[in-house]
Design a protein around this motif. Structure first.
Motif, PDB file in Angstrom:
ATOM      1  N   ILE A 142     -37.511 -43.269  45.666  1.00 27.95           N
ATOM      2  CA  ILE A 142     -37.380 -43.967  46.943  1.00 27.95           C
ATOM      3  C   ILE A 142     -36.602 -45.254  46.697  1.00 27.95           C
ATOM      4  O   ILE A 142     -37.052 -46.139  45.971  1.00 27.95           O
ATOM      5  CB  ILE A 142     -38.761 -44.258  47.556  1.00 27.95           C
ATOM      6  N   ALA A 143     -35.426 -45.321  47.282  1.00 26.98           N
ATOM      7  CA  ALA A 143     -34.544 -46.476  47.052  1.00 26.98           C
ATOM      8  C   ALA A 143     -33.944 -46.917  48.375  1.00 26.98           C
ATOM      9  O   ALA A 143     -32.730 -46.957  48.540  1.00 26.98           O
ATOM     10  CB  ALA A 143     -33.457 -46.097  46.048  1.00 26.98           C
ATOM     11  N   ILE A 144     -34.803 -47.216  49.335  1.00 28.04           N
ATOM     12  CA  ILE A 144     -34.278 -47.556  50.662  1.00 28.04           C
ATOM     13  C   ILE A 144     -34.085 -49.053  50.825  1.00 28.04           C
ATOM     14  O   ILE A 144     -33.598 -49.500  51.859  1.00 28.04           O
ATOM     15  CB  ILE A 144     -35.172 -47.018  51.792  1.00 28.04           C
ATOM     16  N   GLY A 145     -34.443 -49.829  49.813  1.00 28.33           N
ATOM     17  CA  GLY A 145     -34.193 -51.264  49.914  1.00 28.33           C
ATOM     18  C   GLY A 145     -35.367 -52.065  49.413  1.00 28.33           C
ATOM     19  O   GLY A 145     -36.395 -51.514  49.007  1.00 28.33           O
ATOM     20  N   GLY A 146     -35.183 -53.364  49.428  1.00 28.95           N
ATOM     21  CA  GLY A 146     -36.228 -54.242  48.923  1.00 28.95           C
ATOM     22  C   GLY A 146     -36.621 -55.279  49.967  1.00 28.95           C
ATOM     23  O   GLY A 146     -35.922 -55.487  50.953  1.00 28.95           O
ATOM     24  N   ALA A 147     -37.760 -55.871  49.739  1.00 31.64           N
ATOM     25  CA  ALA A 147     -38.227 -56.955  50.603  1.00 31.64           C
ATOM     26  C   ALA A 147     -38.614 -58.122  49.704  1.00 31.64           C
ATOM     27  O   ALA A 147     -39.008 -57.913  48.556  1.00 31.64           O
ATOM     28  CB  ALA A 147     -39.430 -56.488  51.414  1.00 31.64           C
ATOM     29  N   PRO A 148     -38.509 -59.340  50.206  1.00 32.41           N
ATOM     30  CA  PRO A 148     -38.910 -60.500  49.390  1.00 32.41           C
ATOM     31  C   PRO A 148     -40.372 -60.375  48.971  1.00 32.41           C
ATOM     32  O   PRO A 148     -41.209 -59.956  49.774  1.00 32.41           O
ATOM     33  CB  PRO A 148     -38.709 -61.686  50.334  1.00 32.41           C
ATOM     34  N   ARG A 149     -40.613 -60.746  47.727  1.00 31.30           N
ATOM     35  CA  ARG A 149     -41.985 -60.617  47.220  1.00 31.30           C
ATOM     36  C   ARG A 149     -42.750 -61.903  47.524  1.00 31.30           C
ATOM     37  O   ARG A 149     -42.838 -62.811  46.704  1.00 31.30           O
ATOM     38  CB  ARG A 149     -41.896 -60.374  45.716  1.00 31.30           C
ATOM     39  N   THR A 150     -43.286 -61.933  48.725  1.00 34.91           N
ATOM     40  CA  THR A 150     -43.846 -63.193  49.237  1.00 34.91           C
ATOM     41  C   THR A 150     -45.367 -63.251  49.202  1.00 34.91           C
ATOM     42  O   THR A 150     -45.965 -64.149  49.781  1.00 34.91           O
ATOM     43  CB  THR A 150     -43.405 -63.407  50.706  1.00 34.91           C
ATOM     44  N   GLU A 151     -46.014 -62.276  48.534  1.00 32.89           N
ATOM     45  CA  GLU A 151     -47.483 -62.224  48.658  1.00 32.89           C
ATOM     46  C   GLU A 151     -48.167 -63.519  48.200  1.00 32.89           C
ATOM     47  O   GLU A 151     -49.225 -63.875  48.721  1.00 32.89           O
ATOM     48  CB  GLU A 151     -48.062 -60.997  47.933  1.00 32.89           C
ATOM     49  N   LEU A 152     -47.550 -64.253  47.269  1.00 32.60           N
ATOM     50  CA  LEU A 152     -48.190 -65.475  46.774  1.00 32.60           C
ATOM     51  C   LEU A 152     -48.186 -66.615  47.799  1.00 32.60           C
ATOM     52  O   LEU A 152     -48.902 -67.594  47.646  1.00 32.60           O
ATOM     53  CB  LEU A 152     -47.523 -65.953  45.484  1.00 32.60           C
ATOM     54  N   VAL A 153     -47.323 -66.485  48.800  1.00 28.01           N
ATOM     55  CA  VAL A 153     -47.261 -67.571  49.788  1.00 28.01           C
ATOM     56  C   VAL A 153     -47.777 -67.137  51.161  1.00 28.01           C
ATOM     57  O   VAL A 153     -47.601 -67.839  52.151  1.00 28.01           O
ATOM     58  CB  VAL A 153     -45.829 -68.142  49.918  1.00 28.01           C
ATOM     59  N   LYS A 154     -48.386 -65.954  51.194  1.00 27.68           N
ATOM     60  CA  LYS A 154     -49.023 -65.527  52.455  1.00 27.68           C
ATOM     61  C   LYS A 154     -50.142 -66.491  52.806  1.00 27.68           C
ATOM     62  O   LYS A 154     -50.890 -66.908  51.947  1.00 27.68           O
ATOM     63  CB  LYS A 154     -49.605 -64.116  52.281  1.00 27.68           C
ATOM     64  N   ASN A 155     -50.249 -66.848  54.062  1.00 20.93           N
ATOM     65  CA  ASN A 155     -51.282 -67.786  54.519  1.00 20.93           C
ATOM     66  C   ASN A 155     -51.308 -69.064  53.687  1.00 20.93           C
ATOM     67  O   ASN A 155     -52.362 -69.588  53.357  1.00 20.93           O
ATOM     68  CB  ASN A 155     -52.681 -67.130  54.476  1.00 20.93           C
ATOM     69  N   SER A 156     -50.134 -69.516  53.321  1.00 16.09           N
ATOM     70  CA  SER A 156     -50.058 -70.771  52.565  1.00 16.09           C
ATOM     71  C   SER A 156     -49.272 -71.774  53.397  1.00 16.09           C
ATOM     72  O   SER A 156     -48.681 -71.419  54.419  1.00 16.09           O
ATOM     73  CB  SER A 156     -49.326 -70.525  51.243  1.00 16.09           C
ATOM     74  N   PRO A 157     -49.245 -73.015  52.986  1.00 12.98           N
ATOM     75  CA  PRO A 157     -48.467 -74.003  53.750  1.00 12.98           C
ATOM     76  C   PRO A 157     -46.950 -73.849  53.559  1.00 12.98           C
ATOM     77  O   PRO A 157     -46.182 -74.568  54.193  1.00 12.98           O
ATOM     78  CB  PRO A 157     -48.963 -75.342  53.197  1.00 12.98           C
ATOM     79  N   VAL A 158     -46.521 -72.922  52.696  1.00 11.87           N
ATOM     80  CA  VAL A 158     -45.086 -72.737  52.481  1.00 11.87           C
ATOM     81  C   VAL A 158     -44.523 -71.872  53.608  1.00 11.87           C
ATOM     82  O   VAL A 158     -45.014 -70.783  53.878  1.00 11.87           O
ATOM     83  CB  VAL A 158     -44.821 -72.060  51.115  1.00 11.87           C
ATOM     84  N   LYS A 159     -43.483 -72.385  54.262  1.00 12.92           N
ATOM     85  CA  LYS A 159     -42.921 -71.685  55.413  1.00 12.92           C
ATOM     86  C   LYS A 159     -42.156 -70.442  54.987  1.00 12.92           C
ATOM     87  O   LYS A 159     -41.278 -70.509  54.123  1.00 12.92           O
ATOM     88  CB  LYS A 159     -41.997 -72.639  56.180  1.00 12.92           C
ATOM     89  N   VAL A 160     -42.513 -69.327  55.607  1.00 11.61           N
ATOM     90  CA  VAL A 160     -41.859 -68.057  55.296  1.00 11.61           C
ATOM     91  C   VAL A 160     -41.298 -67.471  56.574  1.00 11.61           C
ATOM     92  O   VAL A 160     -41.990 -67.411  57.598  1.00 11.61           O
ATOM     93  CB  VAL A 160     -42.865 -67.047  54.681  1.00 11.61           C
ATOM     94  N   ASN A 161     -40.045 -67.070  56.532  1.00 10.64           N
ATOM     95  CA  ASN A 161     -39.464 -66.319  57.634  1.00 10.64           C
ATOM     96  C   ASN A 161     -39.457 -64.864  57.180  1.00 10.64           C
ATOM     97  O   ASN A 161     -40.506 -64.257  57.029  1.00 10.64           O
ATOM     98  CB  ASN A 161     -38.073 -66.884  57.948  1.00 10.64           C
ATOM     99  N   ARG A 162     -38.276 -64.287  56.884  1.00  7.08           N
ATOM    100  CA  ARG A 162     -38.298 -62.987  56.197  1.00  7.08           C
ATOM    101  C   ARG A 162     -38.546 -63.234  54.714  1.00  7.08           C
ATOM    102  O   ARG A 162     -39.258 -62.505  54.044  1.00  7.08           O
ATOM    103  CB  ARG A 162     -36.987 -62.248  56.408  1.00  7.08           C
ATOM    104  N   GLY A 163     -37.896 -64.267  54.206  1.00  8.64           N
ATOM    105  CA  GLY A 163     -38.155 -64.737  52.844  1.00  8.64           C
ATOM    106  C   GLY A 163     -38.645 -66.170  52.931  1.00  8.64           C
ATOM    107  O   GLY A 163     -38.828 -66.708  54.030  1.00  8.64           O
ATOM    108  N   ILE A 164     -38.830 -66.794  51.775  1.00 11.05           N
ATOM    109  CA  ILE A 164     -39.262 -68.187  51.772  1.00 11.05           C
ATOM    110  C   ILE A 164     -38.108 -69.060  52.256  1.00 11.05           C
ATOM    111  O   ILE A 164     -36.971 -68.930  51.795  1.00 11.05           O
ATOM    112  CB  ILE A 164     -39.704 -68.619  50.354  1.00 11.05           C
ATOM    113  N   VAL A 165     -38.417 -69.926  53.205  1.00  6.00           N
ATOM    114  CA  VAL A 165     -37.382 -70.790  53.782  1.00  6.00           C
ATOM    115  C   VAL A 165     -37.111 -71.949  52.825  1.00  6.00           C
ATOM    116  O   VAL A 165     -38.043 -72.618  52.374  1.00  6.00           O
ATOM    117  CB  VAL A 165     -37.847 -71.319  55.162  1.00  6.00           C
ATOM    118  N   VAL A 166     -35.848 -72.147  52.475  1.00 13.37           N
ATOM    119  CA  VAL A 166     -35.485 -73.277  51.602  1.00 13.37           C
ATOM    120  C   VAL A 166     -34.345 -74.064  52.226  1.00 13.37           C
ATOM    121  O   VAL A 166     -33.563 -73.526  53.018  1.00 13.37           O
ATOM    122  CB  VAL A 166     -35.058 -72.813  50.191  1.00 13.37           C
ATOM    123  N   ASP A 167     -34.242 -75.341  51.850  1.00 13.85           N
ATOM    124  CA  ASP A 167     -33.125 -76.153  52.309  1.00 13.85           C
ATOM    125  C   ASP A 167     -31.976 -76.080  51.295  1.00 13.85           C
ATOM    126  O   ASP A 167     -32.029 -75.297  50.354  1.00 13.85           O
ATOM    127  CB  ASP A 167     -33.583 -77.600  52.579  1.00 13.85           C
TER     128      ASP A 167
END
Lengths: 427, 149
Positions: free
Chosen positions: A239-264
């Protein structure tokens, strides 16, 4: 020891950051954590590993003594259980925890596995890590036919590795063409031609509805059923249909996440002293003028590097990256960058002959996308003009000429680019 | 660091730089053997681009912020911290051509026969790179920054 810098992730982004930190700060302690047990290796080379062309040693991105040479503590094969943001600690699996002064999240991406019936059977894989390639290896010995679900970047590199192994490959792509996300239609067709010549069976506009078992071993892959009811027998499904950002560590955290982690533009997240880069982050995309997922190795390294400088106190702006890829399937070279399927209001320049194809997409006389296929030697010049935001109006027609190169660029610009200062010119 | 500086205004497209680069990096270092015997023939790491009266020898600039190094998927390209040269580890190069896309000068050449790139190594084993030593017009000069004609 209190590590000053904690980096979660041991691939392009994490290493880019560690190297930049060491350029600025030779003292501050650095700790890199990864759930993979290997020293940093080039992920794109797992297909070469599978093809039997490279061993782990041949895939190492940095020498084995890299960590020691740079005074980096590497916790490899160590999973992060969670992050305590207010307490500024990374909690490792097994209850130990690490405090940080600066934290970098470079956790990469994770393969998307859709809910296909039978996906739990033995012989169903994804293909993004060395461990995936190692496990798959064992299944290839009897040279079973392989169904690759997805005609994207990963599916492609996997298919070429499998062909080198003498394995029959069927590629099933949901869209009507391969590499739809990174190529325009003519370029996709060129790649499809190359794939078919190499003996790959290509089925587009179809999805796999079910993964079926073997007749006497229901738990093991025996075939697939497509949406239109067609049945294909195979011994392996990837199965090689694509990837998603591995954001599980920032779920329900104060770090803002859109599709991936938002950075400046400094690669800083919304939370103080926490940075992110690579496939997990939405770094600045200069083509779209906003943060976007641009999950390619070069952007991960450069974003990591910028994050590292800023973590170490050297204020540096990320110039931005965009989707940019070099493909070489069965010897046919092709590169693409930026917006290859233009929006309204763009101007498109194209040239085409035989197996050579060039396309440059302009918006207000600035390059926003390109495809070079066949001869790619000078593609970098066009991509450089695109990254620098150069107005190409005076010479735009040259961009898709066969002999395009630096000689078409106005003298001042060309000389500045080549590092020829006025003092060095003949009076 | 010392770099090869390009003076396009005195380049006459003689392409001696290409020839001597090829010979210097050949196995035999013999001009006849390098061109007539060794196969696949080496690609020159400097290439003269010509258009009308304009003639520009192009070779790796050994950039301070080398996009090719940042983009390299395998770690084959690196910036030597001592010399500043952008160097290629041939063992690690897999010929993915990502650096070709990322070099804004078009100074990296894919060598499809060898499955690796061809790029200038400043002839690190010589006091002066072969292209510079054999340029009849001083269109290529090996010098520190800001030192010129």
């Amino acid at each position: 020891m209190v590590p000053k810098y904690v980096i979660v992730g041991n691939s392009a982004g994490g290493i880019g950051a560690a190297e930049a930190i060491r350029e600025v700060d030779s003292e501050g302690s650095i700790c890199i954590i990864s759930d993979e047990p290997f020293p940093v290796y080039s992920r794109p080379l797992i297909s070469e590993f599978l093809a039997g062309e490279r061993t782990l040693d041949g895939m190492l991105y940095r020498p084995r003594d890299f960590y020691q040479q740079n005074a980096i503590e590497a916790l490899l094969g160590q999973k992060v259980a969670g992050i305590d943001f207010p307490g500024a600690r990374v909690v490792l699996e097994g209850s130990e925890s690490l405090p940080w002064e600066r934290l970098l999240l470079a956790t990469g991406g994770t393969p998307i596995v859709p809910n296909i019936a039978g996906r739990d059977k033995e012989g169903v894989f994804t293909f993004t890590t060395l461990e995936d390639a190692r496990r798959m290896e064992r299944f290839l010995e009897g040279k079973p036919r392989v169904v690759v679900i997805g005609g994207g970047l990963i599916g492609m590199s996997l298919a070429s590795a499998l062909v080198k192994r003498g394995v029959g490959v069927v590629m099933v792509e949901l869209l009507d063409r391969v590499l739809g996300a990174v190529l325009d239609e003519p370029a996709s067709r060129l790649v499809e031609g190359v794939l078919r010549e190499a003996g790959i069976e290509l089925i587009t506009g179809q999805a796999v509805r079910e993964i079926t078992g073997k007749s006497f071993e229901e738990g093991r892959v025996g075939g697939v059923v497509l949406q239109d009811g067609r049945q294909l027998s195979c011994g392996l499904v990837v199965i090689a249909i694509g990837g998603a950002p591995r954001t599980e560590l920032v779920k329900n955290s104060p770090v803002k996440v859109n599709r991936g982690i938002v950075v400046d533009r400094h690669m800083a997240t919304s939370y103080p002293h926490v940075y992110a880069c690579g496939d997990v982050a939405e770094g600045y995309d200069f083509v779209y003028g906003t943060g976007r997922l641009t999950p390619i190795w070069p952007n991960a390294y450069l974003g990591g590097r910028i994050a590292g400088y800023n973590m170490a106190g050297k204020q540096t702006l990320y110039p931005g990256g965009t989707a940019a890829n070099s493909f070489k399937y069965f010897g046919y070279p092709l590169v693409s960058a930026g917006m290859v399927n233009p929006q309204d209001g763009c101007e498109v320049l194209v040239s085409r002959q035989d197996r050579s194809y060039r396309k440059v997409v302009l918006k207000d006389d600035h390059i926003v996308g390109l495809v070079f296929a066949g001869d790619i030697q000078q593609a970098g010049v066009a991509f450089g003009l695109m990254r620098e935001g150069v107005n190409v109006r005076p010479f735009k027609d040259a961009l898709v000429r066969d002999d395009f190169g630096l000689t078409f660029i106005p003298q001042g610009l060309r000389r500045a680019g080549l590092g020829v200062s006025p003092r060095e010119m003949v009076p | 660091m010392k770099r090869v500086h390009i003076r396009e205004e005195v380049c006459v497209t003689c392409r001696r730089c290409e020839v001597y680069c090829t010979v210097e990096h050949s196995l035999s270092r013999d001009i006849i053997k390098a061109y007539k015997k060794e196969r696949p023939r080496l690609l020159a790491r400097v290439r003269v681009q010509e258009r009308g009266a304009l003639s520009v020898p192009v070779l790796c600039r050994h950039c301070d912020e080398p996009s090719c190094v940042f983009a390299c998927l395998t770690g084959a390209l690196r910036k030597d911290p001592e010399t500043g040269a952008v160097v290629l580890n041939r063992e690690k190069c897999v010929g993915c051509w990502t650096c070709v896309l990322f070099c804004p000068h078009g100074a990296i050449t894919p060598d499809p026969q060898r499955h690796i790139i061809a790029k200038c190594d400043l002839c690190s084993h010589l006091p002066v790179p072969a292209c510079v030593a054999n340029c009849p017009n001083e269109a290529l000069i090996f010098a520190e920054e800001g030192v010129g004609a």
